[in-house]
Design a protein around this motif. Structure first.
Motif, PDB file in Angstrom:
ATOM      1  N   TYR A 155      60.560  72.253  67.663  1.00 42.40           N
ATOM      2  CA  TYR A 155      61.123  73.468  68.249  1.00 42.40           C
ATOM      3  C   TYR A 155      62.056  74.164  67.262  1.00 42.40           C
ATOM      4  O   TYR A 155      62.027  75.392  67.135  1.00 42.40           O
ATOM      5  N   LEU A 156      62.907  73.391  66.571  1.00 42.22           N
ATOM      6  CA  LEU A 156      63.783  73.993  65.575  1.00 42.22           C
ATOM      7  C   LEU A 156      62.991  74.513  64.381  1.00 42.22           C
ATOM      8  O   LEU A 156      63.378  75.505  63.753  1.00 42.22           O
ATOM      9  N   LYS A 157      61.869  73.875  64.095  1.00 44.71           N
ATOM     10  CA  LYS A 157      61.043  74.301  62.956  1.00 44.71           C
ATOM     11  C   LYS A 157      60.483  75.699  63.167  1.00 44.71           C
ATOM     12  O   LYS A 157      60.365  76.476  62.216  1.00 44.71           O
ATOM     13  N   HIS A 158      60.150  76.037  64.430  1.00 41.40           N
ATOM     14  CA  HIS A 158      59.526  77.342  64.651  1.00 41.40           C
ATOM     15  C   HIS A 158      60.500  78.498  64.448  1.00 41.40           C
ATOM     16  O   HIS A 158      60.092  79.642  64.310  1.00 41.40           O
ATOM     17  N   PHE A 159      61.829  78.182  64.374  1.00 42.98           N
ATOM     18  CA  PHE A 159      62.785  79.224  64.036  1.00 42.98           C
ATOM     19  C   PHE A 159      62.654  79.610  62.562  1.00 42.98           C
ATOM     20  O   PHE A 159      62.799  80.783  62.211  1.00 42.98           O
ATOM     21  N   ALA A 160      62.401  78.616  61.714  1.00 44.35           N
ATOM     22  CA  ALA A 160      62.290  78.883  60.284  1.00 44.35           C
ATOM     23  C   ALA A 160      60.873  79.272  59.877  1.00 44.35           C
ATOM     24  O   ALA A 160      60.687  80.087  58.968  1.00 44.35           O
ATOM     25  N   ALA A 161      59.876  78.720  60.566  1.00 42.87           N
ATOM     26  CA  ALA A 161      58.480  79.011  60.225  1.00 42.87           C
ATOM     27  C   ALA A 161      57.684  79.175  61.510  1.00 42.87           C
ATOM     28  O   ALA A 161      57.060  78.217  61.981  1.00 42.87           O
ATOM     29  N   LEU A 169      58.603  81.719  53.548  1.00 42.56           N
ATOM     30  CA  LEU A 169      59.372  82.797  54.179  1.00 42.56           C
ATOM     31  C   LEU A 169      60.516  82.283  55.053  1.00 42.56           C
ATOM     32  O   LEU A 169      61.221  83.076  55.678  1.00 42.56           O
ATOM     33  N   ALA A 170      60.683  80.948  55.091  1.00 46.58           N
ATOM     34  CA  ALA A 170      61.702  80.355  55.953  1.00 46.58           C
ATOM     35  C   ALA A 170      63.109  80.910  55.719  1.00 46.58           C
ATOM     36  O   ALA A 170      63.828  81.198  56.686  1.00 46.58           O
ATOM     37  N   PRO A 171      63.570  81.089  54.465  1.00 41.48           N
ATOM     38  CA  PRO A 171      64.932  81.640  54.270  1.00 41.48           C
ATOM     39  C   PRO A 171      65.107  83.031  54.868  1.00 41.48           C
ATOM     40  O   PRO A 171      66.230  83.429  55.194  1.00 41.48           O
ATOM     41  N   ILE A 172      64.007  83.776  54.975  1.00 40.59           N
ATOM     42  CA  ILE A 172      64.087  85.116  55.564  1.00 40.59           C
ATOM     43  C   ILE A 172      63.938  85.057  57.082  1.00 40.59           C
ATOM     44  O   ILE A 172      64.645  85.727  57.824  1.00 40.59           O
ATOM     45  N   MET A 173      62.984  84.213  57.539  1.00 38.42           N
ATOM     46  CA  MET A 173      62.669  84.163  58.961  1.00 38.42           C
ATOM     47  C   MET A 173      63.777  83.524  59.788  1.00 38.42           C
ATOM     48  O   MET A 173      64.002  83.937  60.936  1.00 38.42           O
ATOM     49  N   LEU A 174      64.466  82.533  59.222  1.00 34.26           N
ATOM     50  CA  LEU A 174      65.490  81.812  59.993  1.00 34.26           C
ATOM     51  C   LEU A 174      66.605  82.741  60.491  1.00 34.26           C
ATOM     52  O   LEU A 174      66.886  82.763  61.699  1.00 34.26           O
TER      53      LEU A 174
END
Length: 262
Positions: A155-161, A169-174
């Motif tokens: 669940y926490l992963k879907h915030f970043a990816a 894109l994780a640094p942008i998506m988070l």
């Protein structure tokens, strides 16, 4: 605004009965109450909603019948069926299990919105504390259900990816996802508060100028606004729930279904 408003008799009665107890409790917690009503009007109105629907449910429960349902029972069953259908459409086969929170929010908000149209009462949803409380309740609930359904890690992963997004894109998506979820609280609370507060204020001003006939069109419009705002709130709640509890596999299936329709 202060000249237009006045203390309601039911608020004064509640403070006369329960005010000393509330003051003693606050004093024991190290937060002594100031002068005036220690129990605010929006809490009294919210308590009235809970009391009203508790009494209605107890009355209706006695008349429930499988063989010979009454008109009220049929109306309630149709409403429940409609809510289950909306949940199934937006959340999937798991949707009906969230009927309790969605139906409770709709009934509470709709009743709160309509209370401002009743002489001697006020809309608790015209106070930001109530609408913010509803929004925070929904937000905490769908996050907890997302963790329960997917597990804390995924669940926490879907915030970043989010599903379908590349990991780089994780640094942008988070930060975007965090801001998005925080803005949902503001959106839910401020939309409901602004619409109901503005509507009640206009009706109050019209009543202070011309007490008869002139406010009636605005009050009729208030019936539509009250229902529409309650529906929008629970519809967004349903959409947020669907996004929180959907697994990556379900996201993939939904994407293929949409692509096939296009």
């Amino acid at each position: 605004m202060e000249k237009l408003e006045h203390d309601l008799w039911i608020v004064q009665a509640a403070n006369a009965a329960l005010g000393p107890m509330a003051r003693a409790l606050l004093r024991a917690l190290g937060r002594p109450a100031g002068p005036g009503n220690v129990i605010p009007d929006y809490l009294v109105m919210a308590a009235l909603i809970v009391l009203f629907w508790t009494v209605i449910c107890l009355i209706v429960r006695r008349s429930l019948s499988v063989d010979n349902p009454g008109k009220l029972q049929v109306l309630i069953e149709d409403g429940v069926a409609a809510a289950r259908g909306v949940l199934h459409d937006y959340v999937g086969h798991k949707g009906p299990r969230y009927l309790a929170i969605v139906a409770t929010m709709f009934v509470f908000i709709l009743t709160g919105n309509l209370m401002g149209l009743v002489p001697g009462l006020k809309s608790p949803t015209a106070n930001i504390n109530v609408t913010l409380g509803c929004a925070l309740t929904v937000t905490v609930y769908y996050h907890l259900q997302g963790v329960k359904e997917q597990g804390i890690g995924p669940y926490l992963k879907h915030f970043a990816a989010p599903p379908g997004a590349p990991i780089f894109l994780a640094p942008i998506m988070l930060p975007i996802e965090i801001i998005s979820h925080l803005s949902r609280v503001l959106s839910l609370s401020l939309r409901l508060f602004g619409n109901i507060f503005g509507e009640d204020l206009v009706i109050l001003i019209l009543f202070s100028i011309v007490p008869f006939l002139v406010p009636l069109p605005m009050m009729f419009l208030g019936l539509i606004t009250a229902s529409l705002q309650a529906f929008i709130f629970v519809l967004l709640t349903t959409i947020y729930l669907g996004g929180a509890v959907a697994t990556e596999h379900e996201h993939h299936e939904h994407g293929e279904m949409v692509a096939g329709e296009v």
